[in-house]
Design an enzyme around this catalytic site. Structure first.
Site, mmCIF file in Angstrom:
data_model
loop_
_atom_site.group_PDB
_atom_site.id
_atom_site.type_symbol
_atom_site.label_atom_id
_atom_site.label_comp_id
_atom_site.label_asym_id
_atom_site.label_seq_id
_atom_site.Cartn_x
_atom_site.Cartn_y
_atom_site.Cartn_z
ATOM 1 N N SER A 131 -12.816 5.119 6.831
ATOM 2 C CA SER A 131 -13.080 4.191 5.722
ATOM 3 C C SER A 131 -12.856 4.863 4.384
ATOM 4 O O SER A 131 -13.077 6.049 4.224
ATOM 5 C CB SER A 131 -14.512 3.666 5.769
ATOM 6 O OG SER A 131 -14.719 2.821 4.661
ATOM 7 N N LYS A 185 -17.476 1.655 12.863
ATOM 8 C CA LYS A 185 -16.592 1.256 11.759
ATOM 9 C C LYS A 185 -16.585 -0.272 11.592
ATOM 10 O O LYS A 185 -16.563 -0.797 10.470
ATOM 11 C CB LYS A 185 -15.169 1.777 12.003
ATOM 12 C CG LYS A 185 -14.130 1.299 10.970
ATOM 13 C CD LYS A 185 -14.453 1.782 9.577
ATOM 14 C CE LYS A 185 -13.484 1.527 8.464
ATOM 15 N NZ LYS A 185 -12.457 0.581 8.491
ATOM 16 N N HIS A 188 -19.681 -1.160 9.817
ATOM 17 C CA HIS A 188 -19.481 -0.773 8.413
ATOM 18 C C HIS A 188 -18.730 -1.878 7.686
ATOM 19 O O HIS A 188 -19.117 -2.311 6.595
ATOM 20 C CB HIS A 188 -18.701 0.550 8.344
ATOM 21 C CG HIS A 188 -18.115 0.850 6.986
ATOM 22 N ND1 HIS A 188 -16.991 0.200 6.501
ATOM 23 C CD2 HIS A 188 -18.506 1.689 6.001
ATOM 24 C CE1 HIS A 188 -16.729 0.639 5.291
ATOM 25 N NE2 HIS A 188 -17.634 1.543 4.971
ATOM 26 N N ASN A 189 -17.666 -2.357 8.286
ATOM 27 C CA ASN A 189 -16.870 -3.397 7.633
ATOM 28 C C ASN A 189 -17.646 -4.712 7.521
ATOM 29 O O ASN A 189 -17.528 -5.424 6.527
ATOM 30 C CB ASN A 189 -15.565 -3.635 8.408
ATOM 31 C CG ASN A 189 -14.547 -2.532 8.159
ATOM 32 O OD1 ASN A 189 -14.926 -1.425 7.798
ATOM 33 N ND2 ASN A 189 -13.282 -2.822 8.360
ATOM 34 N N GLU A 192 -19.842 -4.390 4.710
ATOM 35 C CA GLU A 192 -18.997 -4.494 3.505
ATOM 36 C C GLU A 192 -18.743 -5.977 3.157
ATOM 37 O O GLU A 192 -18.819 -6.367 1.984
ATOM 38 C CB GLU A 192 -17.690 -3.745 3.796
ATOM 39 C CG GLU A 192 -16.629 -3.824 2.730
ATOM 40 C CD GLU A 192 -15.342 -3.138 3.223
ATOM 41 O OE1 GLU A 192 -15.409 -2.074 3.867
ATOM 42 O OE2 GLU A 192 -14.251 -3.694 2.978
HETATM 43 P P1 NBP Z 1 -0.416 -0.801 8.758
HETATM 44 O O1 NBP Z 1 -1.632 -1.329 9.427
HETATM 45 O O2 NBP Z 1 0.295 -1.676 7.799
HETATM 46 O O3 NBP Z 1 0.615 -0.308 9.888
HETATM 47 C C1 NBP Z 1 1.887 0.154 9.540
HETATM 48 C C2 NBP Z 1 2.279 1.348 10.370
HETATM 49 O O4 NBP Z 1 2.270 1.002 11.769
HETATM 50 C C3 NBP Z 1 3.696 1.805 10.058
HETATM 51 O O5 NBP Z 1 3.734 3.205 10.115
HETATM 52 C C4 NBP Z 1 4.500 1.177 11.178
HETATM 53 O O6 NBP Z 1 5.720 1.821 11.430
HETATM 54 C C5 NBP Z 1 3.548 1.369 12.308
HETATM 55 N N1 NBP Z 1 3.885 0.572 13.497
HETATM 56 C C6 NBP Z 1 3.859 -0.748 13.699
HETATM 57 BR BR1 NBP Z 1 3.413 -2.004 12.443
HETATM 58 N N2 NBP Z 1 4.224 -1.122 14.910
HETATM 59 C C7 NBP Z 1 4.526 0.035 15.555
HETATM 60 C C8 NBP Z 1 4.975 0.326 16.843
HETATM 61 N N3 NBP Z 1 5.153 -0.636 17.746
HETATM 62 N N4 NBP Z 1 5.211 1.615 17.140
HETATM 63 C C9 NBP Z 1 5.011 2.585 16.243
HETATM 64 N N5 NBP Z 1 4.571 2.378 14.986
HETATM 65 C C10 NBP Z 1 4.329 1.104 14.642
HETATM 66 O O7 NBP Z 1 -0.751 0.594 8.041
HETATM 67 P P2 NBP Z 1 -2.000 1.019 7.135
HETATM 68 O O8 NBP Z 1 -2.385 -0.020 6.140
HETATM 69 O O9 NBP Z 1 -1.693 2.398 6.673
HETATM 70 O O10 NBP Z 1 -3.213 1.098 8.183
HETATM 71 C C11 NBP Z 1 -3.186 1.937 9.334
HETATM 72 C C12 NBP Z 1 -4.435 1.677 10.129
HETATM 73 O O11 NBP Z 1 -5.582 2.028 9.339
HETATM 74 C C13 NBP Z 1 -4.631 0.211 10.516
HETATM 75 O O12 NBP Z 1 -5.235 0.115 11.752
HETATM 76 C C14 NBP Z 1 -5.558 -0.311 9.447
HETATM 77 O O13 NBP Z 1 -6.298 -1.431 9.871
HETATM 78 C C15 NBP Z 1 -6.444 0.902 9.222
HETATM 79 N N6 NBP Z 1 -7.097 0.966 7.910
HETATM 80 C C16 NBP Z 1 -6.440 0.566 6.789
HETATM 81 C C17 NBP Z 1 -7.072 0.657 5.558
HETATM 82 C C18 NBP Z 1 -6.363 0.243 4.299
HETATM 83 O O14 NBP Z 1 -6.999 0.288 3.242
HETATM 84 N N7 NBP Z 1 -5.079 -0.120 4.353
HETATM 85 C C19 NBP Z 1 -8.363 1.174 5.476
HETATM 86 C C20 NBP Z 1 -8.987 1.605 6.639
HETATM 87 C C21 NBP Z 1 -8.336 1.500 7.853
HETATM 88 P P3 NBP Z 1 7.074 1.292 10.746
HETATM 89 O O15 NBP Z 1 7.144 1.942 9.424
HETATM 90 O O16 NBP Z 1 8.112 1.735 11.674
HETATM 91 O O17 NBP Z 1 6.976 -0.207 10.668
#
Ligand code: NBP
Length: 496
Positions: A131, A185, A188-189, A192
């Site tokens: 988080s 987590k 937590h959400n 939130e």
């Molecule tokens: P995203 O949730 O938007 O995921 C994008 C990533 O997943 C890219 O690297 C993409 O690769 C990869 N991906 C996908 Br989509 N399908 C795939 C597959 N079949 N094989 C391999 N890679 C694949 O990214 P994020 O916002 O950085 O979040 C990552 C995780 O962290 C998520 O679970 C999210 O819920 C969690 N999270 C996010 C936040 C936030 O603030 N954003 C906070 C806390 C937790 P590509 O580039 O090849 O498409």
């Protein structure tokens, strides 16, 4: 030479992965990154990762070959199918004892399944809640790792180094086995969601009943952030309300559409609460409020048909109802928000306790509150009270029963009653605040009207009932002549 190879790999270079990788490298842990779309890896290595020592590869076999066993591979890919897709390709390449950490917002039941599947291949799977958004990932998130203890012990030096640190230590701890990390987590959400809804309702009363402009409300939240309500979300709220839209010159919040989105974790929290019969009405109200906000077309239509209070009064009337003058009114709202927050956290912590018992996770609620004091979105001064309450009494049945928390609730509940009464008179919906007070008022009742519900159930369905004045299971012959109730053999009917 092999001892020179890094142990740590990271898969997924979207916003969370790229920042977490920079954090890991900055803290002295060499790592190799991989992203499904190779051009993203190349851009990253040439861009923000340049000069950090981070290296990249174009295939999963290359990633595995580059890392020294026991490998520690962190997945930061989209939750759901992508995690399984990566694991299906990755697991056969790994050696026994390697560790895969899923740092995404995965559903805890998926994490339980994945841990079992990888364990069958002598691999260790850690479902880890992360988080703090992108800034947290970069400068220090709150980390909630669950899975095999042995895996945590190997990961601990790195996780401790990259996590946020507060006066209470690094914001990471071993949560427990199985999917417990992702469960925590999820809660937590959920909390939130509740916090954001309660803050939004308080803002709504200020802008509508007290006719305060956004910038003035920003000042109020900034002041509150120096007292008991001190927290990241109050700070964010103040900054958001102060922000002026460059195109219109208005506070940006006034030109943002009133339809909120949500992802899965709020809904999952409620589903779990229903399943475990451990109510979280304020989180429920928050998710429902977002869903209702998204029905904008319906709301516009209804606003032309459904009438509100005819003439609730002016600002001075609202101030009077809230306790007197402008200062007294704001003091009531501050109390109301604090009270509601305490009630909401009590609900969330109770759900954690229920899950811990049901799934035999042995969660340490004090430690969980501690690792939420920094890095994460719900970090707040109040978490220190929760930490202390559960550390003094790990068996505390409800946070509201802690002597210190009960006293603070008692001091602030009046504000909540005044805020809700005012909002109701003005026709302003405050479902989160109301649910928080209802939870409190329900808990403190010795006699709820569930006696009538039991009687109704027995009347139409012969579901039986218990009595206050004698033992046994009872049924009344409601439709016959006036027969006294008689104990009947135990027959539990569960379909109503
Ligand atoms: P995203 O949730 O938007 O995921 C994008 C990533 O997943 C890219 O690297 C993409 O690769 C990869 N991906 C996908 Br989509 N399908 C795939 C597959 N079949 N094989 C391999 N890679 C694949 O990214 P994020 O916002 O950085 O979040 C990552 C995780 O962290 C998520 O679970 C999210 O819920 C969690 N999270 C996010 C936040 C936030 O603030 N954003 C906070 C806390 C937790 P590509 O580039 O090849 O498409």
């Amino acid at each position: 030479m092999s001892e020179q190879r890094p142990h740590v790999g990271l898969i997924g270079l979207a916003v969370m992965g790229e920042n977490l990788a920079l954090n890991i490298a900055r803290n002295g842990f060499p790592l190799v990154v991989y992203n499904r779309t190779t051009v993203r890896t190349e851009e990253y290595l040439a861009g923000s990762a340049a000069g950090t020592g981070i290296t990249g590869v174009a295939t999963l076999p290359d990633l595995v070959a580059t890392l020294e066993p026991p490998r520690q591979i962190i997945l930061m890919v989209k939750a759901g199918v992508p995690v399984d897709a990566v694991l299906t390709e990755l697991a056969p390449l790994l050696d026994p004892g390697d560790i895969v950490v899923d740092g995404g917002n995965s559903y805890f039941r998926d994490s339980e399944r994945r841990e079992a599947e990888l364990a069958a291949q002598n691999l260790m799977f850690v479902g880890m809640g992360v988080s703090g958004g992108e800034l947290g990932a970069l400068w220090g998130p709150s980390l909630m790792p669950g899975g095999p203890r042995e895996a945590y012990d190997i990961l601990e030096p790195m996780l401790t180094a990259i996590a946020a640190t507060t006066d209470y230590g690094p914001c990471v701890t071993y949560i427990g086995p199985g999917g417990s990390g992702h469960y925590v987590k999820m809660i937590h959400n959920g909390i939130e969601y509740g916090d954001m809804q309660l803050i939004a309702e308080t803002y709504d009363v200020m802008r509508r009943a007290l006719a305060m402009p956004a910038t003035e409300i920003a000042d109020v939240f900034a002041a509150w952030n120096t007292r008991a309500l001190e927290s990241y979300l109050i700070e964010v709220t103040s900054e958001v309300l102060r922000f002026i839209d460059t195109e219109t010159g208005q506070p940006i919040v006034d030109v943002i559409l009133d339809a909120a989105e949500q992802k899965g974790t709020g809904r999952w929290t409620i589903e779990s609460a229903l399943e475990l019969a451990s109510p979280v009405p304020t989180i429920d109200a928050a998710v429902t409020a977002r869903n209702l906000s998204a029905l904008r077309g319906l709301r516009v239509q209804a606003s032309e048909v459904l009438m509100g209070p005819k003439s609730p009064g002016g600002v001075s009337d609202a101030q009077a109802m809230l306790g007197g003058d402008a200062d007294a009114a704001l003091a009531s709202l501050e109390s109301a928000l604090y009270f509601s927050k305490v009630s909401s956290y009590a609900q969330g912590m109770s759900l954690l306790a229920a899950a811990s018992t049901t799934y035999t996770w042995d969660l340490n609620l004090s430690e969980i509150a501690r690792i939420w004091t920094g890095g994460c979105i719900i970090r707040a001064a109040f978490l220190a009270d929760i930490m202390r309450a559960y550390s003094e009494n790990p068996e505390l049945t409800n946070l509201l029963l802690d002597v210190n928390v009960a006293r603070k609730s008692d001091e602030t509940v009046g504000g909540a009653r005044r805020a809700i009464a005012t909002a109701r008179s003005w026709g302003i919906p405050v479902p989160g605040t109301s649910s928080a007070l209802d939870y409190f008022d329900t808990l403190r009742q010795i006699a709820l009207p569930a006696n009538l519900i039991q009687a109704q159930r027995d009347f139409f369905g012969a579901h039986t009932y218990l009595r206050t004045d004698r033992e046994g299971i009872h049924h009344t012959l409601w439709h016959g002549d006036e027969q006294p109730s008689e104990p009947v053999p135990l027959q539990i009917v569960t379909d109503a």
